[in-house]
Design an enzyme around this catalytic site. Sequence first.
Site, mmCIF file in Angstrom:
data_model
loop_
_atom_site.group_PDB
_atom_site.id
_atom_site.type_symbol
_atom_site.label_atom_id
_atom_site.label_comp_id
_atom_site.label_asym_id
_atom_site.label_seq_id
_atom_site.Cartn_x
_atom_site.Cartn_y
_atom_site.Cartn_z
ATOM 1 N N CYS A 115 48.109 44.187 52.412
ATOM 2 C CA CYS A 115 48.931 43.171 51.750
ATOM 3 C C CYS A 115 48.584 41.781 52.276
ATOM 4 O O CYS A 115 48.611 41.542 53.486
ATOM 5 C CB CYS A 115 50.415 43.460 51.968
ATOM 6 S SG CYS A 115 51.500 42.229 51.196
ATOM 7 N N ASP A 217 40.428 45.158 40.180
ATOM 8 C CA ASP A 217 39.860 44.903 38.843
ATOM 9 C C ASP A 217 39.746 46.159 37.988
ATOM 10 O O ASP A 217 38.870 46.241 37.117
ATOM 11 C CB ASP A 217 38.487 44.219 38.948
ATOM 12 C CG ASP A 217 38.584 42.813 39.516
ATOM 13 O OD1 ASP A 217 39.711 42.294 39.606
ATOM 14 O OD2 ASP A 217 37.538 42.242 39.883
#
Length: 350
Positions: A115, A217
């Site tokens: 994160c 992606d």
Amino acid sequence: MVTLSPSLKAQLSQPLKIGSFEVNSRVLQSPLSGVTDMVFRRLVRRYAPDSMLYTEMVNATGLHYVKELPKIMEVDPQERPISIQLFDCRPDFLAEAAIKAVAEGADTVDINMGCPVNKITKNGGGSSLLRQPEVAEAIVREVVKAIDVPVTVKTRIGWNDREITILDFAKRMEDAGAQMITVHGRTRAQGYNGNARWEWIARVKEMLSIPVIGNGDIFSVEAAVKCLEQTGADGVMCSRGTLGYPFLVGEIDHFLKTGEILPAPSPIQRLECARDHLQALWEYKGDRGVRQARKHMTWYAKGFVGAADLRGQLSVIETVQQGLDLIDRGIEQLHQSYEPMEETSNFQVA
């Protein structure tokens, strides 16, 4: 035309083995803070019956000081396979939290080491652990000792372009006992900007014997296949591509198993899913769920006539009925006249 090479097709036809645990899908739903609650996971599960799902990340320190488990840690036995993701920098607190996660029904426990958000990294969690590999190792070792289900890690390729440390870091995680690693092909400094650098995922895969999952992606079946072909990864994890589109994990999983690309859901089907999402959030969380639903509703309302105006109105709903009425009117107008992929400002509410 999307195709799988014969070697990749053979590899992906086998269950994903995470230590002693097997998953009959090579496509995983990423843990997403503020998104992957039980309501969202049930929608993903509707279209992806076999895929591994993940909870939102749970703060191990916060868990240490409360008597009751937080709602984000709640899981439904029907959700399995399910993983609970934890974050922190304290090995003992994470081990304690992992024990609670297993008691709650987690099939695996995932440690967030990727994160990039400041409020997480400034306290030593998330991707800051890329700069503290010894601490990261200690965390994995302690959690592995504490529980009898597989421990996995999700991370990034490095802190920034000058500190791409994923190769050493990933090997340390495997040596410490991690049974799978998910690699997001961006640095912490990138956040979600630029392109994911899948070549680093490929290098990790070449080096490790545990499963390596590619992340970053993955917005379509085509992107998932391209990532798998380029990296040799054991699977893919879908993240932002599922925002307002809980169909994605199932679409990719279906293709990997059958070679067939499912028809994309129509705008009407997407709004019907949004309606289910809003209703379920309200039933599960009340008015707080309606406020949380605003962002979800705007993600659904894209790519059709009237989407721009509908999106704006859904972003400020105050009640569940207001939201349902807006969605129903949007569906009605789409039934009357539908022009795909053309957003105009003609959405009206009587």
